[in-house]
Design an enzyme around this catalytic site. Structure first.
Site, mmCIF file in Angstrom:
data_model
loop_
_atom_site.group_PDB
_atom_site.id
_atom_site.type_symbol
_atom_site.label_atom_id
_atom_site.label_comp_id
_atom_site.label_asym_id
_atom_site.label_seq_id
_atom_site.Cartn_x
_atom_site.Cartn_y
_atom_site.Cartn_z
ATOM 1 N N GLU A 143 -11.165 -5.917 5.450
ATOM 2 C CA GLU A 143 -10.160 -6.461 6.822
ATOM 3 C C GLU A 143 -9.866 -7.708 7.004
ATOM 4 O O GLU A 143 -8.589 -7.853 8.060
ATOM 5 C CB GLU A 143 -11.023 -5.043 7.955
ATOM 6 C CG GLU A 143 -10.602 -4.971 9.268
ATOM 7 C CD GLU A 143 -9.494 -4.077 9.100
ATOM 8 O OE1 GLU A 143 -9.024 -3.385 10.633
ATOM 9 O OE2 GLU A 143 -9.604 -3.019 8.609
ATOM 10 N N ASP A 163 -0.212 -4.692 7.264
ATOM 11 C CA ASP A 163 -1.881 -4.016 8.785
ATOM 12 C C ASP A 163 -3.305 -3.541 8.504
ATOM 13 O O ASP A 163 -4.192 -4.066 9.048
ATOM 14 C CB ASP A 163 -1.178 -3.437 9.540
ATOM 15 C CG ASP A 163 -1.708 -2.313 11.042
ATOM 16 O OD1 ASP A 163 -1.786 -3.916 11.504
ATOM 17 O OD2 ASP A 163 -2.352 -2.035 11.084
ATOM 18 N N ARG A 186 -0.401 12.944 7.967
ATOM 19 C CA ARG A 186 0.147 12.776 9.697
ATOM 20 C C ARG A 186 1.385 12.097 9.737
ATOM 21 O O ARG A 186 2.251 12.248 9.953
ATOM 22 C CB ARG A 186 -0.410 13.222 10.860
ATOM 23 C CG ARG A 186 -1.313 14.666 11.156
ATOM 24 C CD ARG A 186 -2.576 14.191 11.857
ATOM 25 N NE ARG A 186 -3.947 14.907 12.089
ATOM 26 C CZ ARG A 186 -3.614 16.056 13.061
ATOM 27 N NH1 ARG A 186 -2.583 15.763 13.249
ATOM 28 N NH2 ARG A 186 -4.344 16.841 12.652
ATOM 29 N N ILE A 187 0.875 11.324 9.279
ATOM 30 C CA ILE A 187 1.817 9.898 9.690
ATOM 31 C C ILE A 187 2.854 9.613 8.716
ATOM 32 O O ILE A 187 3.959 9.361 8.858
ATOM 33 C CB ILE A 187 0.887 8.471 9.244
ATOM 34 C CG1 ILE A 187 -0.587 8.211 10.963
ATOM 35 C CG2 ILE A 187 1.973 7.321 9.004
ATOM 36 C CD1 ILE A 187 -1.007 7.241 10.333
ATOM 37 N N HIS A 240 -4.486 -4.788 12.018
ATOM 38 C CA HIS A 240 -4.564 -4.026 11.857
ATOM 39 C C HIS A 240 -4.587 -2.773 13.743
ATOM 40 O O HIS A 240 -4.811 -2.172 14.158
ATOM 41 C CB HIS A 240 -5.995 -3.046 12.146
ATOM 42 C CG HIS A 240 -6.894 -2.027 11.737
ATOM 43 N ND1 HIS A 240 -7.261 -1.929 10.685
ATOM 44 C CD2 HIS A 240 -6.048 -0.932 11.168
ATOM 45 C CE1 HIS A 240 -7.614 -0.691 10.436
ATOM 46 N NE2 HIS A 240 -7.006 0.279 11.186
ATOM 47 N N ALA A 270 -2.952 2.263 6.067
ATOM 48 C CA ALA A 270 -3.226 3.593 5.429
ATOM 49 C C ALA A 270 -5.031 2.405 5.494
ATOM 50 O O ALA A 270 -5.813 1.781 6.429
ATOM 51 C CB ALA A 270 -3.222 3.910 4.505
ATOM 52 N N ARG A 271 -5.259 1.294 4.264
ATOM 53 C CA ARG A 271 -6.798 1.495 4.242
ATOM 54 C C ARG A 271 -6.821 0.256 3.238
ATOM 55 O O ARG A 271 -5.857 0.412 2.247
ATOM 56 C CB ARG A 271 -7.658 2.881 3.970
ATOM 57 C CG ARG A 271 -8.559 3.278 5.364
ATOM 58 C CD ARG A 271 -8.946 2.204 6.533
ATOM 59 N NE ARG A 271 -9.671 3.384 7.574
ATOM 60 C CZ ARG A 271 -8.767 3.453 8.409
ATOM 61 N NH1 ARG A 271 -6.692 3.384 8.161
ATOM 62 N NH2 ARG A 271 -9.225 3.846 9.490
ATOM 63 N N ASP A 278 2.948 12.953 -3.998
ATOM 64 C CA ASP A 278 1.107 13.875 -2.941
ATOM 65 C C ASP A 278 0.301 14.892 -4.143
ATOM 66 O O ASP A 278 1.592 15.841 -4.214
ATOM 67 C CB ASP A 278 1.523 13.986 -1.469
ATOM 68 C CG ASP A 278 0.291 14.798 -1.056
ATOM 69 O OD1 ASP A 278 0.022 15.481 -1.211
ATOM 70 O OD2 ASP A 278 0.314 14.085 0.771
#
Length: 342
Positions: free
Chosen positions: A281, A276, A172-173, A300, A252-253, A192
């Protein structure tokens, strides 16, 4: 007890401490009270051994309205919620609290992932534009010099005209980033495995493999989901393929990037990064990421923050309204889709 003439669904809020106060403005609580039988100020932080008021509300609930920090909906919790038919998640991923027991029970699930995608895409657009102009480096240099300087000469090699941007993941992003990039003079590449050539053509991007994307892009932005197959997908080989002076953007992660390999490239000064998210984390206090001049590190914050949370609340209450009217959710979450999405 249910009133015989009140057919509105019973809704219970379930989310982490302090979240409801930020998510719901007074107008949201008023709207929720009109749509459902609920105490809009009662928030469950714990469902496995709830307080008496929460236990009573859980036993009557048709719908759980959840957000970040929602407790897991285990089989034991569901046994205490015999009427529960739906979960409306006022945030993105539902993987943290929707369990296999929910799918087995046939509970309908929806999320506000579409709303949460918007600020992440906006942050990404800003990062891409600032990367091309070398805004971070210029600001640091300006602060050091505090004097007249030949910025035109120093700006050789910068700019956003006909740059190539590589997007990893048509989530979506990722798709929203593609939309936001359209008014600019960028060439956009996409990697993708779930998008074919026809799909890429409809998006207006060039579909390439990951290695080619990294080698051709001035900015590589990561938008893939966190899955076993995507762990450290941006590794030493992909980072080495990126051109000198290129920028990696990760909203993302952290687990999608080989942190050690990236740090080596950043310490050398060859690459730049806008991060981010990291792994862990919270980087340790001694991490060079905090001080490197070629790194913008943020905690984040790309996702919904401040008044952007109200967009997620609006979307979630729209779904509660659909449920109350007997209509299907506009944005349902399906168990099968979670195998390759966030």
């Amino acid at each position: 007890m249910r009133h015989a003439t009140d057919n509105r669904p019973a809704v219970l809020l379930a989310m982490g401490p302090g979240i409801a106060e930020r998510l719901l403005a007074e107008r949201h609580r008023v709207r929720l009270a009109a749509l459902a039988r609920t105490d809009p100020y009662l928030v469950a932080h714990e469902l496995a051994s709830p307080a008496p008021a929460v236990a009573a509300a859980l036993a009557e609930a048709d719908v759980l309205l959840t957000c970040w920090g929602a407790p897991p909906l285990t089989a034991e919790v569901l046994a205490s919620a015999p009427r529960l038919r739906a979960v409306v998640h006022a945030a993105g991923s539902v993987k943290h609290h929707i369990t296999e027991a929910c799918w087995e029970r046939g509970i309908a699930v929806t999320s506000a992932a579409a709303a949460n995608a918007l600020p992440v895409a906006e942050y990404t657009l800003a990062a891409i534009l600032f990367a091309g102009k070398r805004v971070l480096a210029s600001a640091r240099r300006y602060a050091e010099l505090r004097a007249p300087h030949d910025w035109l000469r120093e700006g050789d090699g910068t700019g956003n005209y006909q740059r190539t941007v590589g997007l990893v993941g048509a989530s979506r992003i990722g798709r929203r980033v593609i939309e936001l990039l359209r008014p600019f003079d960028f060439r956009v590449l996409l990697h993708d495995p779930y998008v074919d050539a026809d799909g890429a053509a409809r998006l207006g991007v060039e579909l390439v493999d990951l290695g080619e994307l990294c080698a051709r892009s001035s900015v590589v932005s990561v938008h893939a989901p966190q899955l076993p197959a995507t762990e450290r997908m941006i590794g030493a080989r992909q980072l080495a393929a990126m051109p000198d002076g290129a920028t990696l953007v990760n909203t993302a992660r952290g687990s999608l990037v080989d942190g050690a390999a990236l740090l080596g490239e950043l310490l050398s000064g060859r690459l730049h990064a806008v991060l981010d998210v990291t792994e862990p984390e919270l980087p340790p206090r001694e991490s060079p990421l905090y001080d490197l001049p070629n790194v913008l590190l943020t905690p984040h914050i790309a996702g919904s923050l401040g008044n952007e949370l109200h967009r997620m609340a609006d979307l979630a209450l729209d779904e509660v309204e659909r449920f109350a009217a007997g209509k299907p959710f506009a944005d349902p979450v399906h168990a099968a889709a979670l195998r390759h999405s966030a």
